[in-house]
Design a protein around this motif. Structure first.
Motif, PDB file in Angstrom:
ATOM      1  N   THR A 132       0.807  -1.218   0.000  1.00 57.14           N
ATOM      2  CA  THR A 132       0.000   0.000   0.000  1.00 57.14           C
ATOM      3  C   THR A 132       0.839   1.267   0.000  1.00 57.14           C
ATOM      4  O   THR A 132       0.300   2.373  -0.021  1.00 57.14           O
ATOM      5  CB  THR A 132      -0.937   0.020   1.220  1.00 57.14           C
ATOM      6  N   VAL A 133       2.159   1.126   0.024  1.00 56.76           N
ATOM      7  CA  VAL A 133       3.062   2.264  -0.063  1.00 56.76           C
ATOM      8  C   VAL A 133       4.006   2.043  -1.236  1.00 56.76           C
ATOM      9  O   VAL A 133       4.539   0.947  -1.405  1.00 56.76           O
ATOM     10  CB  VAL A 133       3.872   2.441   1.238  1.00 56.76           C
ATOM     11  N   GLY A 134       4.204   3.068  -2.043  1.00 57.18           N
ATOM     12  CA  GLY A 134       5.079   2.957  -3.207  1.00 57.18           C
ATOM     13  C   GLY A 134       4.302   2.744  -4.493  1.00 57.18           C
ATOM     14  O   GLY A 134       3.237   2.132  -4.500  1.00 57.18           O
ATOM     15  N   THR A 135       4.856   3.234  -5.584  1.00 55.37           N
ATOM     16  CA  THR A 135       4.207   3.155  -6.891  1.00 55.37           C
ATOM     17  C   THR A 135       4.243   1.737  -7.445  1.00 55.37           C
ATOM     18  O   THR A 135       5.282   1.072  -7.402  1.00 55.37           O
ATOM     19  CB  THR A 135       4.903   4.104  -7.886  1.00 55.37           C
ATOM     20  N   VAL A 136       3.108   1.286  -7.969  1.00 53.49           N
ATOM     21  CA  VAL A 136       3.052   0.048  -8.747  1.00 53.49           C
ATOM     22  C   VAL A 136       3.086   0.453 -10.213  1.00 53.49           C
ATOM     23  O   VAL A 136       2.123   1.008 -10.738  1.00 53.49           O
ATOM     24  CB  VAL A 136       1.791  -0.773  -8.432  1.00 53.49           C
ATOM     25  N   LEU A 137       4.216   0.212 -10.854  1.00 51.98           N
ATOM     26  CA  LEU A 137       4.428   0.629 -12.236  1.00 51.98           C
ATOM     27  C   LEU A 137       3.890  -0.415 -13.200  1.00 51.98           C
ATOM     28  O   LEU A 137       4.151  -1.611 -13.058  1.00 51.98           O
ATOM     29  CB  LEU A 137       5.921   0.840 -12.493  1.00 51.98           C
ATOM     30  N   ARG A 138       3.135   0.049 -14.195  1.00 47.99           N
ATOM     31  CA  ARG A 138       2.717  -0.829 -15.282  1.00 47.99           C
ATOM     32  C   ARG A 138       3.852  -0.889 -16.295  1.00 47.99           C
ATOM     33  O   ARG A 138       4.442   0.136 -16.637  1.00 47.99           O
ATOM     34  CB  ARG A 138       1.458  -0.303 -15.960  1.00 47.99           C
ATOM     35  N   THR A 146      -2.437   6.144   2.160  1.00 51.52           N
ATOM     36  CA  THR A 146      -2.352   6.235   0.706  1.00 51.52           C
ATOM     37  C   THR A 146      -3.683   5.843   0.066  1.00 51.52           C
ATOM     38  O   THR A 146      -4.554   5.245   0.705  1.00 51.52           O
ATOM     39  CB  THR A 146      -1.256   5.309   0.169  1.00 51.52           C
ATOM     40  N   LEU A 147      -3.821   6.165  -1.214  1.00 53.24           N
ATOM     41  CA  LEU A 147      -5.044   5.763  -1.923  1.00 53.24           C
ATOM     42  C   LEU A 147      -5.123   4.242  -2.067  1.00 53.24           C
ATOM     43  O   LEU A 147      -6.221   3.690  -2.148  1.00 53.24           O
ATOM     44  CB  LEU A 147      -5.104   6.442  -3.295  1.00 53.24           C
ATOM     45  N   MET A 148      -3.973   3.558  -2.079  1.00 58.89           N
ATOM     46  CA  MET A 148      -4.023   2.095  -2.097  1.00 58.89           C
ATOM     47  C   MET A 148      -4.530   1.563  -0.761  1.00 58.89           C
ATOM     48  O   MET A 148      -5.247   0.547  -0.720  1.00 58.89           O
ATOM     49  CB  MET A 148      -2.653   1.511  -2.432  1.00 58.89           C
ATOM     50  N   ASP A 149      -4.187   2.238   0.331  1.00 61.38           N
ATOM     51  CA  ASP A 149      -4.794   1.899   1.625  1.00 61.38           C
ATOM     52  C   ASP A 149      -6.310   2.022   1.543  1.00 61.38           C
ATOM     53  O   ASP A 149      -7.047   1.171   2.067  1.00 61.38           O
ATOM     54  CB  ASP A 149      -4.286   2.844   2.725  1.00 61.38           C
ATOM     55  N   VAL A 150      -6.774   3.085   0.918  1.00 63.57           N
ATOM     56  CA  VAL A 150      -8.207   3.335   0.793  1.00 63.57           C
ATOM     57  C   VAL A 150      -8.874   2.239  -0.038  1.00 63.57           C
ATOM     58  O   VAL A 150      -9.912   1.674   0.345  1.00 63.57           O
ATOM     59  CB  VAL A 150      -8.453   4.727   0.165  1.00 63.57           C
ATOM     60  N   ARG A 167     -17.266  15.810  -9.480  1.00 58.65           N
ATOM     61  CA  ARG A 167     -16.415  14.615  -9.383  1.00 58.65           C
ATOM     62  C   ARG A 167     -14.962  15.031  -9.565  1.00 58.65           C
ATOM     63  O   ARG A 167     -14.616  15.650 -10.578  1.00 58.65           O
ATOM     64  CB  ARG A 167     -16.777  13.588 -10.462  1.00 58.65           C
ATOM     65  N   LEU A 168     -14.132  14.701  -8.604  1.00 59.05           N
ATOM     66  CA  LEU A 168     -12.702  14.966  -8.689  1.00 59.05           C
ATOM     67  C   LEU A 168     -11.953  13.681  -9.023  1.00 59.05           C
ATOM     68  O   LEU A 168     -12.321  12.605  -8.542  1.00 59.05           O
ATOM     69  CB  LEU A 168     -12.161  15.520  -7.367  1.00 59.05           C
ATOM     70  N   THR A 169     -10.924  13.798  -9.828  1.00 59.17           N
ATOM     71  CA  THR A 169     -10.001  12.680 -10.051  1.00 59.17           C
ATOM     72  C   THR A 169      -8.771  12.928  -9.195  1.00 59.17           C
ATOM     73  O   THR A 169      -8.051  13.909  -9.399  1.00 59.17           O
ATOM     74  CB  THR A 169      -9.613  12.558 -11.532  1.00 59.17           C
ATOM     75  N   LEU A 170      -8.564  12.059  -8.222  1.00 58.79           N
ATOM     76  CA  LEU A 170      -7.455  12.193  -7.274  1.00 58.79           C
ATOM     77  C   LEU A 170      -6.375  11.173  -7.598  1.00 58.79           C
ATOM     78  O   LEU A 170      -6.674  10.051  -8.015  1.00 58.79           O
ATOM     79  CB  LEU A 170      -7.935  11.962  -5.839  1.00 58.79           C
ATOM     80  N   GLU A 171      -5.127  11.561  -7.365  1.00 58.73           N
ATOM     81  CA  GLU A 171      -4.035  10.596  -7.514  1.00 58.73           C
ATOM     82  C   GLU A 171      -2.998  10.823  -6.434  1.00 58.73           C
ATOM     83  O   GLU A 171      -2.825  11.928  -5.918  1.00 58.73           O
ATOM     84  CB  GLU A 171      -3.391  10.690  -8.899  1.00 58.73           C
ATOM     85  N   ASP A 172      -2.334   9.748  -6.084  1.00 55.53           N
ATOM     86  CA  ASP A 172      -1.098   9.809  -5.308  1.00 55.53           C
ATOM     87  C   ASP A 172      -0.156   8.789  -5.936  1.00 55.53           C
ATOM     88  O   ASP A 172      -0.492   8.205  -6.992  1.00 55.53           O
ATOM     89  CB  ASP A 172      -1.365   9.594  -3.807  1.00 55.53           C
ATOM     90  N   PRO A 173       1.024   8.550  -5.412  1.00 49.42           N
ATOM     91  CA  PRO A 173       1.930   7.613  -6.082  1.00 49.42           C
ATOM     92  C   PRO A 173       1.405   6.188  -6.193  1.00 49.42           C
ATOM     93  O   PRO A 173       1.939   5.396  -6.977  1.00 49.42           O
ATOM     94  CB  PRO A 173       3.185   7.664  -5.194  1.00 49.42           C
ATOM     95  N   THR A 174       0.372   5.835  -5.444  1.00 44.42           N
ATOM     96  CA  THR A 174      -0.083   4.441  -5.414  1.00 44.42           C
ATOM     97  C   THR A 174      -1.300   4.169  -6.286  1.00 44.42           C
ATOM     98  O   THR A 174      -1.526   3.024  -6.673  1.00 44.42           O
ATOM     99  CB  THR A 174      -0.421   4.004  -3.975  1.00 44.42           C
TER     100      THR A 174
END
Length: 467
Positions: free
Chosen positions: A235-241, A337-341, A378-385
């Motif tokens: 849940t921390v750190g970018t998952v790169l495609r 993080t957003l992945m936590d969410v 509607r908002l589009t939110l991003e963080d590294p995750t």
């Protein structure tokens, strides 16, 4: 291991690499330590092919490349780790302008791959159909294992990047963990890789008023990953495609095993829809790294320290603190993080995050309210995750915008939130945006009791756009 030649029949001699290099156009038997593997791909004909590099005590630095051809991907070598040992029987030495290499001919050549660590079994974990092992192989395998203890080949490059350092355009080396592999189109595969760091934020080039017809995607894959898959991701750190740079070339990416640490060489990075993407090339190579590799240990330790910290889940690039564009009512609540969410085990929950707002729908503040005067955005939110959609509705909108300000004030706040440059230029909407890191409070809820997880939505609450 100082002399690989057997005293038995001539058909069963292992040549040292340095001696084999003088045996051009001859069939030879080799045994060596694997240091590098090329990406498996479809050849120009009907075969599949790949290249691996091996070393032995006679040529411990440069080694030699072995080119394999087979009827399908499954018959190519599937190396589990750099440092494993491969036995090659009746392969042909070839000379090209680039130097001497080895050809594995599927008609008469054979191979076997063994674990490279001392104490590993002598039984190979993969053999080709024509391979026939002999008891005398064991002493050569044992000799190479003993040699690698004190002469372990270099696997992880000192010039490798972490995801926090990636840039567009330069061919690079990346050490990362393969988290997931999936087929995104017929015959086209995508890797999901991670190293515990945050990829840098990038400028957004889409026009705000095009969000309705051409919305920014939440992910690069056409079908979103299931919740079950996401819950297995850190849940921390970018998952790169990571995908194939040439859609007309078939690569054997499905052979890469999730859970393995890998060093990729000669890969590019691109930004697609504001999201980083790794690009594999025909000349890209990789090697699996053992769990006790120094780079792997460092990545794991750095991630664990960050994941265990109460306040270090913020993006690297917002340190020491996000901008003051927004404010929240819950300053004592740690950030997630957003992945936590996305992977939280309960449907209804509240969170505090640091995000960038990369798009809004509607795209202009004059349309943020319904005819009855109720806010709905509607908002589009991003963080590294991750990226998600989050909604501002009714009273939450009144809180967010501090009431019902004038349209000029709304535009100014909107521009600050989305990183729109304040300018008198009529073409300002054409310029890239660099949204700041802002904090917000999110609440999750579901809209369909028959599909609880599939109908989860997120709304912003107790957050004020200060501007």
């Amino acid at each position: 291991m100082s002399n690989l030649k057997s005293d038995d029949d001539d058909d069963y001699k292992f040549l040292r690499i340095i001696d084999a290099m003088a045996s051009i156009n001859q069939k030879v038997n080799l045994i060596g330590v694997i240091t590098e593997i090329g990406i498996s791909k479809q050849s120009r004909g009907t075969d599949c092919c790949c290249t691996i590099k091996i070393v032995d005590e006679s040529n411990a630095n440069s080694g030699i490349s072995v080119n394999f051809f087979a009827e399908n991907f499954e018959k190519l070598p599937h190396v589990e780790s750099a440092g494993d040992i491969i036995q090659l029987v009746r392969v042909v030495m070839k000379s090209h302008r680039s130097g001497v290499n080895v050809l594995f001919d599927k008609k008469f050549s054979s191979f076997a791959i063994y674990g490279g660590r001392e104490g590993s079994k002598f039984a190979p974990y993969q053999v080709s159909p024509k391979f026939h092992g002999r008891d005398r192989d064991k002493k050569f395998i044992a000799g190479l294992r003993k040699w690698t203890v004190s002469h372990r080949p270099e696997t992880a490059s000192s010039d490798s990047l972490s995801l926090k350092d990636i840039k567009q355009g330069n061919q690079s080396t990346l050490i990362c963990k393969v988290l997931h592999v999936c087929e995104v189109k017929d015959g086209e595969w995508m890797l999901f890789v991670w190293d515990g760091t945050d990829a840098p934020p990038v400028n957004i080039h889409t026009k705000l008023d095009e969000e309705f017809d051409n919305p920014l995607p939440l992910e690069l894959e056409s079908i979103p990953l299931s919740r079950n898959v996401l819950c297995k991701f850190p849940t921390v750190g970018t998952v790169l495609r990571m995908t194939n740079g040439n859609c007309n070339e078939k690569l054997g990416l499905h052979l890469l095993k999730p859970g393995k640490w890998v060093q990729f060489k000669n890969i590019n990075f691109e930004v697609r829809y504001g999201l980083w993407c790794g690009i594999l090339l025909s000349k890209s190579k990789f090697c699996f790294l053992p769990d006790d590799d120094d780079h792997v240990i460092h990545c794991r330790r750095t991630y664990e320290e960050r994941a265990e910290s109460k306040w270090d889940r913020k993006p690297f690039t917002c340190l020491p603190w996000p901008s003051k564009v927004t404010d929240t009512d819950h300053q004592d609540v740690p950030f997630v993080t957003l992945m936590d969410v996305l992977t939280y085990p309960e449907v209804i929950a509240k969170f505090r995050c640091v995000v960038r707002v990369v798009a809004t729908l509607p795209g202009h503040p004059r349309d943020f309210k319904a005819p009855c005067g109720t806010y709905r955005i509607r908002l589009t939110l991003e963080d590294p995750t991750a990226r998600i959609h989050a909604y501002i509705y009714a009273e939450d909108g009144v809180k967010f915008f501090e009431g019902y300000p004038s349209i000029d004030t709304m535009i100014k706040k909107h521009n600050a939130l989305l990183g729109v440059e304040e300018t008198d230029d009529a073409d300002s909407d054409e310029k890239p945006r660099n949204p700041p890191w802002v904090e917000c409070c999110l609440c999750s809820y579901n809209i369909d009791e028959t599909d609880v997880w599939g109908s989860i939505r997120y709304r912003i609450f107790d957050t004020t756009l200060v501007g």
